[in-house]
Motif scaffolding. Sequence first.
Motif, PDB file in Angstrom:
ATOM      1  N   GLU A  83      77.113  53.224 148.869  1.00  0.00           N
ATOM      2  CA  GLU A  83      76.478  52.181 148.074  1.00  0.00           C
ATOM      3  C   GLU A  83      76.103  52.439 146.861  1.00  0.00           C
ATOM      4  O   GLU A  83      76.295  51.724 145.698  1.00  0.00           O
ATOM      5  N   GLN A  84      75.545  53.287 146.372  1.00  0.00           N
ATOM      6  CA  GLN A  84      75.125  53.976 145.331  1.00  0.00           C
ATOM      7  C   GLN A  84      76.427  54.091 144.320  1.00  0.00           C
ATOM      8  O   GLN A  84      76.509  53.900 143.067  1.00  0.00           O
ATOM      9  N   GLY A  85      77.533  54.889 144.987  1.00  0.00           N
ATOM     10  CA  GLY A  85      78.549  54.952 144.486  1.00  0.00           C
ATOM     11  C   GLY A  85      79.492  53.828 144.075  1.00  0.00           C
ATOM     12  O   GLY A  85      79.938  53.723 142.587  1.00  0.00           O
ATOM     13  N   LEU A  86      79.178  52.727 144.690  1.00  0.00           N
ATOM     14  CA  LEU A  86      79.864  51.367 144.417  1.00  0.00           C
ATOM     15  C   LEU A  86      79.029  50.586 143.381  1.00  0.00           C
ATOM     16  O   LEU A  86      79.754  50.320 142.518  1.00  0.00           O
ATOM     17  N   ALA A  87      77.906  50.677 143.406  1.00  0.00           N
ATOM     18  CA  ALA A  87      76.862  50.414 142.285  1.00  0.00           C
ATOM     19  C   ALA A  87      77.011  51.089 140.979  1.00  0.00           C
ATOM     20  O   ALA A  87      77.342  50.279 139.843  1.00  0.00           O
TER      21      ALA A  87
END
Length: 181
Positions: A133-137
């Motif tokens: 999720e952090q990578g996508l954000a």
Amino acid sequence: YYAAVSDIGVARANLYPRLSLSGAISINGLTRGSTNGDYFIGPVLQLPTLPLGAGRAAVELRESLARQQHTTWTITVLTALLEVETALLDYNASSQAIGSAGDAASLYREAMTLTREVFTLGEATLTDLISAEQGLAGANRSLADLRLQHTQRFIALHVSLGAGHGVTQPGQPQVQEQVTA
């Protein structure tokens, strides 16, 4: 530049004699049948002052000023071309960067989806899911930043092309131009 070139012609014309024709008519008597009147018509020849060194120096001065104006004009045009070309290159580079960032964001989105599926199966940890999720954000944030930069470069390109020259700054009163036919 063209005004400076026309000044050369004026300075050269002052080196040559001028011939003009002038005259005047006046009526002395206002009574009926009176033929009293004065008139004269004649040529006027004006010669330049001698020696002609000052006149020639004036022509050379005007030629020098015309060369300076041409140089100024050339520099202005070349600077404007450089500004437009630079703005075009920046705009194209930001377009390519947005494409790459969009591809990266879609890959991060796919990785997030796969990580979520693996997590629901119990084969991934919560840390793996949070990391995805952090990578996508981060990818979405980079894409948004690049879109902002792309918009700013689009505006800079159009400003360098001359668009918006009549726009006032925020807080300044807008001047209405009246067009009369």
